[in-house]
Design a protein around this motif. Structure first.
Motif, PDB file in Angstrom:
ATOM      1  N   ALA A 280     -51.177  -9.346  -4.371  1.00 15.47           N
ATOM      2  CA  ALA A 280     -52.050  -8.367  -5.018  1.00 15.47           C
ATOM      3  C   ALA A 280     -51.285  -7.124  -5.475  1.00 15.47           C
ATOM      4  O   ALA A 280     -51.880  -6.209  -6.056  1.00 15.47           O
ATOM      5  CB  ALA A 280     -53.168  -7.949  -4.052  1.00 15.47           C
ATOM      6  N   ARG A 281     -49.977  -7.097  -5.235  1.00 21.26           N
ATOM      7  CA  ARG A 281     -49.215  -5.884  -5.566  1.00 21.26           C
ATOM      8  C   ARG A 281     -48.809  -5.825  -7.030  1.00 21.26           C
ATOM      9  O   ARG A 281     -48.527  -4.753  -7.548  1.00 21.26           O
ATOM     10  CB  ARG A 281     -47.969  -5.795  -4.671  1.00 21.26           C
ATOM     11  N   ARG A 282     -48.702  -6.973  -7.687  1.00 24.67           N
ATOM     12  CA  ARG A 282     -48.419  -7.041  -9.121  1.00 24.67           C
ATOM     13  C   ARG A 282     -47.175  -6.223  -9.505  1.00 24.67           C
ATOM     14  O   ARG A 282     -47.193  -5.442 -10.457  1.00 24.67           O
ATOM     15  CB  ARG A 282     -49.632  -6.587  -9.929  1.00 24.67           C
ATOM     16  N   GLY A 283     -46.112  -6.400  -8.744  1.00 28.71           N
ATOM     17  CA  GLY A 283     -44.845  -5.757  -9.083  1.00 28.71           C
ATOM     18  C   GLY A 283     -44.737  -4.302  -8.681  1.00 28.71           C
ATOM     19  O   GLY A 283     -43.713  -3.664  -8.933  1.00 28.71           O
ATOM     20  N   ARG A 284     -45.783  -3.761  -8.058  1.00 24.01           N
ATOM     21  CA  ARG A 284     -45.728  -2.361  -7.628  1.00 24.01           C
ATOM     22  C   ARG A 284     -45.069  -2.251  -6.257  1.00 24.01           C
ATOM     23  O   ARG A 284     -45.121  -3.171  -5.440  1.00 24.01           O
ATOM     24  CB  ARG A 284     -47.141  -1.775  -7.568  1.00 24.01           C
ATOM     25  N   LEU A 285     -44.464  -1.101  -5.990  1.00 21.03           N
ATOM     26  CA  LEU A 285     -43.806  -0.888  -4.702  1.00 21.03           C
ATOM     27  C   LEU A 285     -44.856  -0.604  -3.625  1.00 21.03           C
ATOM     28  O   LEU A 285     -45.752   0.214  -3.813  1.00 21.03           O
ATOM     29  CB  LEU A 285     -42.810   0.266  -4.795  1.00 21.03           C
ATOM     30  N   TYR A 286     -44.703  -1.276  -2.491  1.00 18.64           N
ATOM     31  CA  TYR A 286     -45.638  -1.155  -1.368  1.00 18.64           C
ATOM     32  C   TYR A 286     -45.231   0.018  -0.487  1.00 18.64           C
ATOM     33  O   TYR A 286     -44.090   0.079   0.002  1.00 18.64           O
ATOM     34  CB  TYR A 286     -45.624  -2.461  -0.576  1.00 18.64           C
ATOM     35  N   LEU A 287     -46.150   0.955  -0.286  1.00 17.22           N
ATOM     36  CA  LEU A 287     -45.929   2.083   0.621  1.00 17.22           C
ATOM     37  C   LEU A 287     -46.294   1.617   2.033  1.00 17.22           C
ATOM     38  O   LEU A 287     -47.464   1.624   2.422  1.00 17.22           O
ATOM     39  CB  LEU A 287     -46.783   3.278   0.191  1.00 17.22           C
ATOM     40  N   ASP A 288     -45.299   1.213   2.783  1.00 19.95           N
ATOM     41  CA  ASP A 288     -45.516   0.559   4.074  1.00 19.95           C
ATOM     42  C   ASP A 288     -45.583   1.596   5.187  1.00 19.95           C
ATOM     43  O   ASP A 288     -44.612   2.310   5.457  1.00 19.95           O
ATOM     44  CB  ASP A 288     -44.375  -0.425   4.328  1.00 19.95           C
TER      45      ASP A 288
END
Length: 311
Positions: free
Chosen positions: A224-232
């Motif tokens: 579901a992130r579609r190439g966006r960076l995940y803020l973990d």
């Protein structure tokens, strides 16, 4: 082949077994060289280790072997190594605590490539002394070792996070992980429990992702992130660990988790694996965190400022 090498520190003698054992086959780095590195960085590294329970990443047969993660202190560890017995769901775990150079050298003798530290200290394990944001390259930029080009989203996300933390008047530091990304850290005063800290980190990440929806996400599902960076923010819970500053990673080249100055994050040549055992002299030439925050901060005012920004 030498079978043992005696190392002395703080009045203790550590017998380094099989010092010529190669732990990094592609680079020829031996156990003795690993111990030499940890002795060299001990002065900088120990302030980030003292009082923190550890999970030990050990590779007795070198990094080409899967190795294992160790929480409970083995019976053969010497009595002088400090320990912390902490609760888990069905009992307790006795963790090693590294409070001195001798312990750091002993862990190297045990082929502990990487010590991973708690985000809290043993005397108050439910109240973290730091908050961590874990930033790795998004899937669209591929796995493996980030290069200068595909590390750009990580650098940009760290800078955006830094700006928002400044808005909230929370001082922060940044470090390479020696693996894939960057960690952004906020020192805490140990007043807030983990649940509150994690909720604050999640709310902050959601606000930042809402400001930059085409670049950042808090979506845990990868598809579901579609190439966006995940803020973990998932590390901000009891008994989770994060790599210790100056720790070696079990990867080819022996990269190091290294503190960096915020100005360095603008450098397009910065990558997660910029520093290695081989560059220890340059790594120790300056302390990027020398002028960083000296004490942990409360989240009380920051939480109210964050709520105002959300509103």
């Amino acid at each position: 082949m030498t079978t043992t090498k005696k190392l002395r520190s703080g009045g203790r003698t550590i017998d380094l077994g099989r010092p010529d054992k190669v732990l990094f086959p592609e680079d020829g780095i031996t156990k003795a060289e690993l111990a030499d590195y940890y002795r060299a960085v001990a002065r900088r590294m120990l302030p980030h280790l003292r009082g923190q329970p550890l999970m030990l990443e050990r590779h007795p047969d070198g990094i080409d072997d899967p190795g294992f993660m160790q929480k409970d202190v083995p019976d053969h560890f010497p009595e002088w190594i400090h320990r912390a017995e902490l609760p888990k769901q069905d009992g307790t775990v006795t963790y090693a605590v590294c409070d001195d150079t001798a312990t750091l050298l002993y862990l190297a003798d045990q082929a502990c490539i990487t010590p991973h530290r708690f985000l809290s200290r043993a005397d108050r394990p439910d109240h973290p002394d730091r908050l961590v944001f874990d930033l790795d390259p998004p899937p669209a930029f591929g796995g493996g070792t980030p290069t200068g080009e595909d590390f750009t989203p990580v650098r940009e996300a760290a800078c955006l996070l830094h700006e928002l933390l400044d808005e909230l008047r929370l001082p922060s530091t940044v470090m390479t992980t020696g693996s894939r990304g960057l960690h952004v850290l906020v020192p805490l005063d140990r007043q807030a429990p983990f649940d509150d800290v994690r909720a604050f980190a999640r709310d902050l990440a959601e606000l930042l992702a809402a400001r930059h929806p085409d670049r950042l996400t808090t979506e845990a599902r990868k598809n579901a992130r579609r190439g966006r960076l995940y803020l973990d923010t998932q590390r901000n819970v009891y008994a989770q660990t994060a790599v210790t500053p100056y720790a070696v990673r079990a990867l080819p080249g022996a990269p190091v988790a290294a503190p960096v100055a915020w100005a360095e994050v603008d450098d397009p040549d910065l990558t997660a694996q910029r520093w290695t055992i081989a560059t220890v002299d340059r790594l120790l030439k300056e302390n990027p965190w020398q002028d960083g925050p000296r004490r942990g901060r409360s989240l009380d005012l920051a939480r109210r400022r964050l709520a105002a920004l959300q509103a």
